[in-house]
Scaffold this motif. Structure first.
Motif, PDB file in Angstrom:
ATOM      1  N   ILE A  11      55.738  79.806  41.486  1.00 39.63           N
ATOM      2  CA  ILE A  11      56.194  78.461  41.872  1.00 39.63           C
ATOM      3  C   ILE A  11      55.544  78.059  43.190  1.00 39.63           C
ATOM      4  O   ILE A  11      55.053  76.930  43.341  1.00 39.63           O
ATOM      5  CB  ILE A  11      57.729  78.402  41.967  1.00 39.63           C
ATOM      6  CG1 ILE A  11      58.343  78.514  40.577  1.00 39.63           C
ATOM      7  CG2 ILE A  11      58.180  77.126  42.675  1.00 39.63           C
ATOM      8  CD1 ILE A  11      59.849  78.741  40.579  1.00 39.63           C
ATOM      9  N   CYS A  12      55.523  78.967  44.136  1.00 36.20           N
ATOM     10  CA  CYS A  12      54.902  78.691  45.429  1.00 36.20           C
ATOM     11  C   CYS A  12      53.413  78.394  45.257  1.00 36.20           C
ATOM     12  O   CYS A  12      52.891  77.452  45.851  1.00 36.20           O
ATOM     13  CB  CYS A  12      55.120  79.875  46.370  1.00 36.20           C
ATOM     14  SG  CYS A  12      54.475  79.604  48.020  1.00 36.20           S
ATOM     15  N   ALA A  13      52.728  79.184  44.427  1.00 34.65           N
ATOM     16  CA  ALA A  13      51.301  78.974  44.193  1.00 34.65           C
ATOM     17  C   ALA A  13      51.042  77.607  43.565  1.00 34.65           C
ATOM     18  O   ALA A  13      50.134  76.875  43.987  1.00 34.65           O
ATOM     19  CB  ALA A  13      50.746  80.079  43.292  1.00 34.65           C
ATOM     20  N   HIS A  14      51.838  77.251  42.575  1.00 39.20           N
ATOM     21  CA  HIS A  14      51.669  75.944  41.927  1.00 39.20           C
ATOM     22  C   HIS A  14      51.988  74.801  42.895  1.00 39.20           C
ATOM     23  O   HIS A  14      51.320  73.759  42.864  1.00 39.20           O
ATOM     24  CB  HIS A  14      52.536  75.846  40.671  1.00 39.20           C
ATOM     25  CG  HIS A  14      51.999  76.660  39.538  1.00 39.20           C
ATOM     26  ND1 HIS A  14      50.952  76.247  38.751  1.00 39.20           N
ATOM     27  CD2 HIS A  14      52.345  77.883  39.072  1.00 39.20           C
ATOM     28  CE1 HIS A  14      50.675  77.168  37.852  1.00 39.20           C
ATOM     29  NE2 HIS A  14      51.504  78.182  38.028  1.00 39.20           N
ATOM     30  N   ALA A  15      52.965  75.009  43.763  1.00 42.33           N
ATOM     31  CA  ALA A  15      53.281  73.996  44.776  1.00 42.33           C
ATOM     32  C   ALA A  15      52.110  73.824  45.736  1.00 42.33           C
ATOM     33  O   ALA A  15      51.758  72.694  46.105  1.00 42.33           O
ATOM     34  CB  ALA A  15      54.545  74.384  45.539  1.00 42.33           C
ATOM     35  N   GLN A  43      49.581  87.740  47.497  1.00 40.26           N
ATOM     36  CA  GLN A  43      49.938  87.597  46.084  1.00 40.26           C
ATOM     37  C   GLN A  43      49.830  86.139  45.641  1.00 40.26           C
ATOM     38  O   GLN A  43      49.306  85.841  44.565  1.00 40.26           O
ATOM     39  CB  GLN A  43      51.349  88.122  45.830  1.00 40.26           C
ATOM     40  CG  GLN A  43      51.453  89.627  45.939  1.00 40.26           C
ATOM     41  CD  GLN A  43      52.886  90.105  45.842  1.00 40.26           C
ATOM     42  OE1 GLN A  43      53.816  89.455  46.326  1.00 40.26           O
ATOM     43  NE2 GLN A  43      53.081  91.252  45.204  1.00 40.26           N
ATOM     44  N   VAL A  44      50.332  85.236  46.475  1.00 36.00           N
ATOM     45  CA  VAL A  44      50.260  83.806  46.153  1.00 36.00           C
ATOM     46  C   VAL A  44      48.805  83.368  46.093  1.00 36.00           C
ATOM     47  O   VAL A  44      48.406  82.629  45.190  1.00 36.00           O
ATOM     48  CB  VAL A  44      51.071  82.966  47.170  1.00 36.00           C
ATOM     49  CG1 VAL A  44      50.787  81.481  46.991  1.00 36.00           C
ATOM     50  CG2 VAL A  44      52.553  83.247  47.033  1.00 36.00           C
ATOM     51  N   MET A  45      47.983  83.859  47.017  1.00 34.49           N
ATOM     52  CA  MET A  45      46.568  83.489  47.023  1.00 34.49           C
ATOM     53  C   MET A  45      45.885  83.971  45.752  1.00 34.49           C
ATOM     54  O   MET A  45      45.066  83.251  45.173  1.00 34.49           O
ATOM     55  CB  MET A  45      45.898  84.084  48.269  1.00 34.49           C
ATOM     56  CG  MET A  45      44.583  83.469  48.571  1.00 34.49           C
ATOM     57  SD  MET A  45      44.775  81.744  49.007  1.00 34.49           S
ATOM     58  CE  MET A  45      43.389  81.075  48.131  1.00 34.49           C
ATOM     59  N   LYS A  46      46.224  85.168  45.273  1.00 34.32           N
ATOM     60  CA  LYS A  46      45.650  85.670  44.026  1.00 34.32           C
ATOM     61  C   LYS A  46      46.023  84.774  42.853  1.00 34.32           C
ATOM     62  O   LYS A  46      45.193  84.486  41.986  1.00 34.32           O
ATOM     63  CB  LYS A  46      46.126  87.099  43.752  1.00 34.32           C
ATOM     64  CG  LYS A  46      45.478  88.125  44.625  1.00 34.32           C
ATOM     65  CD  LYS A  46      46.007  89.512  44.318  1.00 34.32           C
ATOM     66  CE  LYS A  46      45.454  90.531  45.293  1.00 34.32           C
ATOM     67  NZ  LYS A  46      46.019  91.873  45.071  1.00 34.32           N
ATOM     68  N   ILE A  47      47.266  84.317  42.828  1.00 33.30           N
ATOM     69  CA  ILE A  47      47.716  83.425  41.755  1.00 33.30           C
ATOM     70  C   ILE A  47      46.970  82.103  41.838  1.00 33.30           C
ATOM     71  O   ILE A  47      46.501  81.572  40.822  1.00 33.30           O
ATOM     72  CB  ILE A  47      49.241  83.212  41.814  1.00 33.30           C
ATOM     73  CG1 ILE A  47      49.975  84.535  41.557  1.00 33.30           C
ATOM     74  CG2 ILE A  47      49.682  82.155  40.805  1.00 33.30           C
ATOM     75  CD1 ILE A  47      51.457  84.500  41.874  1.00 33.30           C
ATOM     76  N   ILE A  48      46.832  81.572  43.051  1.00 29.17           N
ATOM     77  CA  ILE A  48      46.109  80.312  43.239  1.00 29.17           C
ATOM     78  C   ILE A  48      44.681  80.446  42.726  1.00 29.17           C
ATOM     79  O   ILE A  48      44.191  79.596  41.980  1.00 29.17           O
ATOM     80  CB  ILE A  48      46.118  79.885  44.721  1.00 29.17           C
ATOM     81  CG1 ILE A  48      47.530  79.455  45.133  1.00 29.17           C
ATOM     82  CG2 ILE A  48      45.114  78.764  44.986  1.00 29.17           C
ATOM     83  CD1 ILE A  48      47.700  79.232  46.634  1.00 29.17           C
ATOM     84  N   LYS A  51      44.342  80.519  38.960  1.00 30.72           N
ATOM     85  CA  LYS A  51      44.542  79.211  38.326  1.00 30.72           C
ATOM     86  C   LYS A  51      43.421  78.237  38.656  1.00 30.72           C
ATOM     87  O   LYS A  51      43.070  77.385  37.853  1.00 30.72           O
ATOM     88  CB  LYS A  51      45.874  78.587  38.776  1.00 30.72           C
ATOM     89  CG  LYS A  51      47.092  79.420  38.443  1.00 30.72           C
ATOM     90  CD  LYS A  51      47.308  79.490  36.965  1.00 30.72           C
ATOM     91  CE  LYS A  51      48.524  80.328  36.647  1.00 30.72           C
ATOM     92  NZ  LYS A  51      48.665  80.583  35.226  1.00 30.72           N
ATOM     93  N   ARG A  52      42.915  78.334  39.878  1.00 25.23           N
ATOM     94  CA  ARG A  52      41.882  77.412  40.350  1.00 25.23           C
ATOM     95  C   ARG A  52      40.722  78.196  40.920  1.00 25.23           C
ATOM     96  O   ARG A  52      40.647  78.446  42.117  1.00 25.23           O
ATOM     97  CB  ARG A  52      42.463  76.486  41.425  1.00 25.23           C
ATOM     98  CG  ARG A  52      43.478  75.478  40.945  1.00 25.23           C
ATOM     99  CD  ARG A  52      42.817  74.302  40.247  1.00 25.23           C
ATOM    100  NE  ARG A  52      41.847  73.624  41.068  1.00 25.23           N
ATOM    101  CZ  ARG A  52      42.128  72.599  41.857  1.00 25.23           C
ATOM    102  NH1 ARG A  52      43.352  72.119  41.908  1.00 25.23           N
ATOM    103  NH2 ARG A  52      41.196  72.047  42.588  1.00 25.23           N
ATOM    104  N   SER A  53      39.810  78.594  40.059  1.00 27.42           N
ATOM    105  CA  SER A  53      38.677  79.404  40.512  1.00 27.42           C
ATOM    106  C   SER A  53      37.733  78.609  41.423  1.00 27.42           C
ATOM    107  O   SER A  53      36.921  79.204  42.125  1.00 27.42           O
ATOM    108  CB  SER A  53      37.913  79.963  39.324  1.00 27.42           C
ATOM    109  OG  SER A  53      37.446  78.909  38.500  1.00 27.42           O
ATOM    110  N   ASP A  54      37.867  77.281  41.425  1.00 24.81           N
ATOM    111  CA  ASP A  54      37.038  76.473  42.313  1.00 24.81           C
ATOM    112  C   ASP A  54      37.457  76.631  43.770  1.00 24.81           C
ATOM    113  O   ASP A  54      36.704  76.306  44.674  1.00 24.81           O
ATOM    114  CB  ASP A  54      37.071  74.999  41.912  1.00 24.81           C
ATOM    115  CG  ASP A  54      38.471  74.405  41.932  1.00 24.81           C
ATOM    116  OD1 ASP A  54      39.398  75.056  41.396  1.00 24.81           O
ATOM    117  OD2 ASP A  54      38.637  73.298  42.464  1.00 24.81           O
TER     118      ASP A  54
END
Length: 88
Positions: A11-15, A43-48, A51-54
């Motif tokens: 949720i934090c990553a998507h936010a 961990q949040v940075m890995k999720i980001i 989702k967004r490899s750009d």
């Protein structure tokens, strides 16, 4: 700091991604506005990045200034409140 579940980290990553897309700043500043410890931030940075490899890691500054944290104190309080467990 209490441990966040995998769902809370997502949720934090998507936010963060949503705020970035809306032009609220760079990922490092946005991520720094949340009360996360270093492990949670990674961990949040890995999720980001998954989702967004750009948003490659080289383009993301991992620093979080205390000024940004102080300015975002109310936002952090609100964000943390949505994760509080309700006791009956």
């Amino acid at each position: 700091m209490t441990a966040l579940t995998e769902a809370q980290l997502r949720i934090c990553a998507h936010a963060c991604i949503t705020r970035y897309d809306r032009g609220e700043g760079d990922i490092a500043t946005i991520l720094g506005s949340y009360a996360l410890d270093e492990e949670q931030r990674e961990q949040v940075m890995k999720i980001i990045l998954s989702k967004r490899s750009d948003l490659v890691a080289g383009n993301v500054d991992n620093s979080s200034s205390t000024d940004a944290l102080n300015e975002q104190e109310e936002t952090v309080k609100w964000y943390n409140s949505i994760f509080r467990k309700k006791t009956i």
